[in-house]
Enzyme design. Sequence first.
Site, short mmCIF file in Angstrom:
data_model
loop_
_atom_site.label_atom_id
_atom_site.label_comp_id
_atom_site.label_asym_id
_atom_site.label_seq_id
_atom_site.Cartn_x
_atom_site.Cartn_y
_atom_site.Cartn_z
N ASP A 237 0.91 -1.14 0.00
CA ASP A 237 0.00 0.00 0.00
C ASP A 237 0.94 1.19 0.00
O ASP A 237 1.54 1.51 1.03
CB ASP A 237 -0.88 -0.01 1.26
CG ASP A 237 -1.88 1.14 1.22
OD1 ASP A 237 -1.52 2.21 0.69
OD2 ASP A 237 -3.01 0.97 1.71
N HIS A 238 1.14 1.80 -1.17
CA HIS A 238 2.25 2.75 -1.26
C HIS A 238 2.07 3.96 -0.34
O HIS A 238 3.02 4.65 -0.02
CB HIS A 238 2.53 3.17 -2.71
CG HIS A 238 1.44 3.97 -3.34
ND1 HIS A 238 0.43 3.39 -4.04
CD2 HIS A 238 1.21 5.29 -3.35
CE1 HIS A 238 -0.38 4.33 -4.46
NE2 HIS A 238 0.06 5.50 -4.06
N HIS B 229 -5.89 2.71 1.05
CA HIS B 229 -5.16 3.87 1.60
C HIS B 229 -5.93 4.60 2.70
O HIS B 229 -5.36 4.93 3.75
CB HIS B 229 -4.85 4.87 0.48
CG HIS B 229 -4.30 4.24 -0.76
ND1 HIS B 229 -3.30 3.30 -0.73
CD2 HIS B 229 -4.61 4.42 -2.06
CE1 HIS B 229 -3.02 2.94 -1.98
NE2 HIS B 229 -3.81 3.59 -2.79
#
Length: 501
Positions: free
Chosen positions: A181-182, A244
Amino acid sequence: MKTDSANKCVIVIFGATGDLAKRKLFPSIYNLYKKGKLSSNFAVVGAARREWSNDTFRRNVATSIQESKIDVDQDINEFLNHFHYLSFDVTNTESYTNLNDLITNLDEEFSIPENRIFYMAMAPQFFGTIASYLKANGVTNTTGWNRLIIEKPFGHNYESAQKLNDDLREAFTEDEIYRIDHYLGKEMVQNIEVIRFANAIFEPLWNNRYISNIQITSSESLGVEDRGGYYDHAGALRDMVQNHMLQMVALLAMEPPNRLTTEEIRTEKIKALRALRPMTPNEVDSYFVRGQYGRGIVNENTVNGYREEGNVDPKSKTETFVAGKLVIDNFRWAGVPFYIRTGKRMTEKSTKIVIQFKNLPMNLYYKSKEEMHPNLLIIHIQPDEGISIVLNGKKIGLSGETNPVKLDFCSSCQDVVNTPEAYEKLLNDCIIGDATNFTHWDEVALSWSFVDIISKVWENSTPTDFPNYESGSMGPKIADKLLADDGFHWWPITDESDYTI
Ligand code: NAP
């Protein structure tokens, strides 16, 4: 966390000719190399169908690094010599035999102790296939460690995510799976824990006695660009909220972990997600609203509405905007709404968290004969990184009025050269075996269970007002009503000098 010969490994990138590899992965690997985070005992194997030679691959890697905003050393050939290309079809057994042979040779050439990272930078429908072929063909049968990095989306609902997870678990243990999950690689998202747990002025106030509400906004000014085909099947809820937005909620809401270890932090995040109050289908409309952008003006240009974008159904009911109110049923947060909103074609690109503190019980001071301004803590996640605190100061002059005063700390302004890209951080974490900033299956499962209730209701009804917000605006009016009904309003993300209530 393992630290044994940790950074000696072969990184296999499936989808090495694609966009993600080009824009994010190669520049990140180069940065790690330049910073000495990769030993000289590493190799990168690029795998994709195209018939490229090593030279073509290396030229592409060099171009992608040059096109990113990194300072490139005059001579990057030594770095590029670690890159090898394999023409590869993920559904062909022979490809895996060739891959195994190539990795074995590279282990020998670069003295790598059979440590392997498999990075899935390809369409999600291939993830399960690749994992099972890797195992079946002995590629994961090594004396070193194996780690699998998985890009989003991790399924499109709970059921498909579970199926994907089951497929992956046939070949990899939970400890070996690194779900990206950047957002979790972003400096200021990681900083949420530090702000909370390293500052005596915040943690004692971090509860329902002092906080009135929390607002998380993640807005994009871009539309769907060339991702219409994917996006029209995903929508903002699956694309942004399931991963996110809920990850940021978990980091803000979790209890202090016993230690800063992967297990302890994950345990607390999972507990926070478990405390999310589930909705019945009938309640969804009271807690969540959706929107879709129409035409409008962005950066002084007139832009198309969502239904006019390429590869989008002209009658699409896919949401490009979501706002919601989350209720966390635990001792710390009972009565404190967490509001989230995210969308495309909004006023500007920005991710911000605003923590609004409760008013003092008795106002000795006033602001312009109105209420006193509430204290705010603003965490700027992107594009600027930093924190701001809004306090009340005395208005200069003879009156007893107060004025909001904003104290800013802009970490990206101070240290802009050293702020690493999210992907660089996450790759480094994976190389050293630190899974803290990756999502555990339990987090994924809880997030999908929460989001599935909303998507089922939305799939079974047709919004009659789409498109319901203009491109370049902050979303539909119904998103404002969500807060107004509770006596709040969204704090501005653009002109923060405007703090009038
Ligand atoms: P992309 O540009 O379409 O690249 C896909 C890659 O897969 C290409 O290298 C393609 O190369 C390869 N490929 C396709 N079919 C193959 C097969 N049968 N065997 C072997 N290789 C095959 O996609 P992307 O944008 O890089 O995205 C990759 C993944 O990252 C996706 O899961 C996406 O959701 C995720 N992601 C991407 C971004 C981004 O910024 N791009 C951001 C977040 C998440 P050949 O045509 O040469 O085979």
